[in-house]
Design an enzyme around this catalytic site. Structure first.
Site, mmCIF file in Angstrom:
data_model
loop_
_atom_site.group_PDB
_atom_site.id
_atom_site.type_symbol
_atom_site.label_atom_id
_atom_site.label_comp_id
_atom_site.label_asym_id
_atom_site.label_seq_id
_atom_site.Cartn_x
_atom_site.Cartn_y
_atom_site.Cartn_z
ATOM 1 N N HIS A 34 -0.217 -47.050 -14.378
ATOM 2 C CA HIS A 34 0.730 -46.684 -15.457
ATOM 3 C C HIS A 34 1.454 -48.263 -15.445
ATOM 4 O O HIS A 34 2.344 -48.365 -14.724
ATOM 5 C CB HIS A 34 1.825 -45.739 -15.283
ATOM 6 C CG HIS A 34 1.392 -44.659 -15.320
ATOM 7 N ND1 HIS A 34 0.486 -43.992 -14.322
ATOM 8 C CD2 HIS A 34 1.127 -43.410 -16.448
ATOM 9 C CE1 HIS A 34 0.098 -42.434 -14.560
ATOM 10 N NE2 HIS A 34 0.619 -42.227 -15.622
ATOM 11 N N HIS A 265 1.199 -46.747 -21.769
ATOM 12 C CA HIS A 265 2.096 -46.098 -20.617
ATOM 13 C C HIS A 265 1.239 -45.681 -19.635
ATOM 14 O O HIS A 265 1.811 -45.894 -18.605
ATOM 15 C CB HIS A 265 2.468 -44.723 -21.274
ATOM 16 C CG HIS A 265 3.083 -43.779 -20.372
ATOM 17 N ND1 HIS A 265 4.382 -43.593 -20.071
ATOM 18 C CD2 HIS A 265 2.501 -42.641 -19.570
ATOM 19 C CE1 HIS A 265 4.512 -42.793 -19.335
ATOM 20 N NE2 HIS A 265 3.359 -42.024 -18.868
ATOM 21 N N GLU A 412 19.656 -23.866 -7.699
ATOM 22 C CA GLU A 412 18.736 -23.824 -6.546
ATOM 23 C C GLU A 412 17.955 -24.864 -6.714
ATOM 24 O O GLU A 412 17.667 -25.567 -5.669
ATOM 25 C CB GLU A 412 18.000 -22.574 -6.953
ATOM 26 C CG GLU A 412 18.927 -21.179 -6.638
ATOM 27 C CD GLU A 412 19.164 -20.699 -8.295
ATOM 28 O OE1 GLU A 412 19.815 -19.641 -8.084
ATOM 29 O OE2 GLU A 412 19.067 -21.506 -9.151
ATOM 30 N N HIS A 474 14.753 -9.102 -8.464
ATOM 31 C CA HIS A 474 15.185 -9.679 -7.275
ATOM 32 C C HIS A 474 14.410 -9.403 -6.017
ATOM 33 O O HIS A 474 14.757 -9.760 -4.785
ATOM 34 C CB HIS A 474 16.764 -9.388 -6.867
ATOM 35 C CG HIS A 474 17.651 -9.934 -7.936
ATOM 36 N ND1 HIS A 474 17.579 -10.079 -9.249
ATOM 37 C CD2 HIS A 474 18.672 -10.474 -7.753
ATOM 38 C CE1 HIS A 474 18.541 -10.833 -9.760
ATOM 39 N NE2 HIS A 474 19.247 -11.206 -9.044
#
Length: 661
Positions: A34, A265, A412, A474
């Site tokens: 790149h 790119h 998280e 959960h």
């Protein structure tokens, strides 16, 4: 911005063009890579290093160096070019010529530990800026402990559009703004280009407004105006907030027909475009050739850093905190922790408490935090459920960084990445908690912990259907297997308070890999009622109940060890001799000698017992062996009812054992 060319007029112009030339030459030689980002951000990076960065290539791990993170990791050639020009001894020109080749230090994306001067592994977009938040937080926390004479540096980040689109970036910038991390400066490569094309294909977000809303100092500049960039960095360094400098750049700057487009790119420019770029930039030199004037300019940056490092070393030598500072940056005191945990285990085996292992973890942490002075705890808004905060821990707050507990909020993923940054910075040993089901929110950062070999500790509670009424959303029936599949990652599922303490001892003295502790919500009896000085969890699996000659071997983890012991009692009543093996850590057991594993597992039929799926149990079980566990998702009900409903009971284990015998 109008696409234009600029013939170099200063040494700094030439220093920037050296980055561009090395980037396009290396990508062309590899026929892969790149070039766009390094060419577009060469001016910004040159100003940053030439006027502000303090690093010493002769001591790449000097604690008070500035940190540089290339969050847009696909632009790795910018990092390699700079490190070569600065004179890192492991980055000769031959490494750049072998860009992206097997065995080279110049991997496709920067990899921590593969070369000096790479502060963290980047590539997965958003991870770099989020890890940098942890680094900047560590700098402030260490500064609060040791003062500005020993800790006084900045963390700089180059982030691209992709980094800021990734969801983790919001978690990171929100946390950094809340904590007012003034030593964090993000340089946004605002080139308006993604792989697919212009960023207007997929986003309309005003990024400067977003950062400002999160409490950052924000300024926008022409990324090719070196004086404007320098002024912006100077202002950012004195602002009490974290700073984002939006650098409007032209991707692939200098390539006459490709700059400013997505075609530059992620592909080589090609021989013709490279030749035209050399002419446009006024760079007449052969591929990989750097004139002495340019090399001298970059080596002056290194010399300035060496002088700063020498002055810092003198301050450390004279500091009354020198021993404590060195100890914080060294390995954990294994002997002290072993003695403390051993004494603690003796009490546990004697008292035989019935505890949820999440509570047992909190109790073990009282010992750990009381023995090791540089532990840093935290939780993603589940402190009272994860039990990660111990007595005497005060929270880290905006402007007040003297505490040792971090409230990460419901972030998280950002927590996991920040903990990587805390560990990579040095001086602190981080651990942080959430529910095991939400490990999937942390996973990309956990994967990088493993890839980098960073000994972060993940405290994952509510580890099975045993959490009960919260239901299948959960109940992480598949999560343990997926974490065990991750290379270089220790997964502990302790059966009682003794194994939990042993797991913490291992995790906090580990130096080359992260650990996850999978802990129960429900109370579990102490199964290790006979004290051993030896850390049996370190063997990965061991015989907990030995009947002598075996008819069957029951292998269990965590809360299911109790079920295995009850099943052994039922079988014994019928004259069937069952050995019980506790297997708290598959990864450590896999490292044991083959004869040791064979002695633990035996030749008799085996049954694995875990309130999770069977996948990943091949280490323990043969195809003909049995398994009592989950085959699908859980349900919402009290834990005891769920175990009966899904057939994870002593009676079910005993019945299967009789069928296999």
């Amino acid at each position: 911005m109008t696409i234009q060319q600029a013939i170099p007029t200063t040494t700094e112009d030439l220093m920037a063009n050296a980055i561009r030339a090395l980037a396009m030459d290396a990508v062309q030689a590899a026929n892969s890579g790149h070039p766009g980002a390094p060419m577009g951000m060469a001016d910004v990076a040159t100003v940053l290093f030439n006027r502000f960065m303090t690093v010493d290539p002769r001591d790449h791990s000097w604690p008070d160096r500035d940190r540089f993170v290339m969050s847009a990791g696909h632009g790795s050639m910018l990092v390699y070019a700079i490190n070569h020009l600065l004179g890192y001894d492991d980055m000769p020109i031959e490494q750049l010529k072998r860009f992206r080749q097997l065995g080279s230090r110049t991997a496709g994306h920067p990899e921590y530990g593969h070369a000096k001067g790479i502060e963290t592994t980047t590539g997965p977009l958003g991870q770099g800026i989020s890890t940098a938040v942890g680094m900047a937080l560590a700098e402030r926390m260490m500064n609060a402990r040791f003062g500005s004479d020993l800790v006084d540096h900045f963390t700089y980040v180059i982030a691209g559009d992709g980094c800021l689109m990734e969801g983790i970036s919001h978690e990171a910038i929100d946390l950094a703004g809340h904590l007012t991390l003034s030593r964090l400066i993000v340089l946004w490569d605002d080139n308006g280009i993604t792989i697919d094309g212009g960023t207007d294909l997929s986003t309309s977000t005003d990024q400067t407004a977003r950062f400002a809303a999160a409490g950052w100092h924000v300024v926008s500049v022409d990324g090719h105006d070196k004086e404007a960039v320098a002024a912006a960095i100077e202002t950012a360094r004195s602002d009490p907030r974290p700073s984002m400098i939006a650098c409007k750049t032209i991707i692939g700057y200098g390539a006459p027909t490709m700059q400013g487009s997505h075609s530059v790119h992620g592909s080589p420019l090609g021989p013709d475009e490279i030749a035209a770029t050399r002419e446009a930039l006024g760079w007449p030199h052969a591929p990989f050739e750097i004139p002495a004037e340019v090399r001298d300019g970059w080596r002056a940056v290194a010399a300035r850093g060496a002088s700063s490092r020498a002055a810092w070393s003198r301050r450390l030598f004279d500091s009354p905190n020198a021993d404590a500072f060195r100890a914080a940056h060294g390995p954990a005191d294994k002997a002290a922790l072993e003695a403390a945990i051993c004494a603690y285990k003796h009490r546990l085996s004697s008292d035989a408490p019935k505890l949820a292992t999440r509570k047992a973890s909190e109790m073990a942490l009282e010992v750990v935090n009381g023995t090791l002075p540089n532990t840093v705890g935290g939780s993603a808004d589940l402190t009272g459920s994860n039990n990660t905060r111990t007595k005497g821990q005060s929270p880290v707050k905006p402007v007040d960084y003297a505490g040792s507990y971090i409230h990460y909020g419901i972030r998280e993923h950002g927590m996991a990445a920040a903990m990587n940054g805390l560990a990579l910075h040095g001086g602190l040993k981080p651990y942080g908690g959430t529910f095991l089901a939400f490990a999937d929110y942390c996973r990309p950062a956990m994967r990088l912990s493993s890839l980098m070999g960073v000994p972060v500790v993940y405290v994952m509670t509510h580890d099975s259907i045993g959490l009960g009424e919260d239901g299948p959303t959960h109940q992480p029936v598949e999560t343990i297997a997926s974490l065990r599949a991750m290379p270089n990652h220790l997964v502990f599922r302790p059966a009682d308070a003794v194994e939990t303490a042993e797991a913490w001892q291992i995790a906090m003295t580990e130096t080359r890999r992260p650990s996850t502790l999978a802990l129960s919500r429900q109370g579990l009896p102490t199964v290790r009622t006979r004290h051993t000085d030896a850390n049996l969890t370190a063997s990965g699996a061991y015989v907990l109940r030995d009947p002598g000659k075996r008819d069957v071997t029951l292998i269990a983890t965590g809360s299911e060890v109790e079920i295995a012991l009850d099943a052994a009692d039922l079988l014994e009543a019928e004259g069937i001799r069952a050995a019980v093996v506790s297997a708290p850590c598959f990864e450590l057991f896999a490292e044991a000698r083959p004869e040791t594993r064979a002695a633990v597992l035996g030749e008799a039929p085996r049954i694995g017992i875990e309130a999770a799926i069977r996948q990943g149990w091949d280490l323990m079980l043969r195809p003909e062996d049995g398994f009592v566990g989950m085959t699908g998702f859980g349900a919402s009900a009290p834990a005891r009812e769920l175990y009966r409903h899904f057939g994870i009971t002593a009676e079910a284990v005993a019945g299967l054992a009789k069928d296999l015998k």
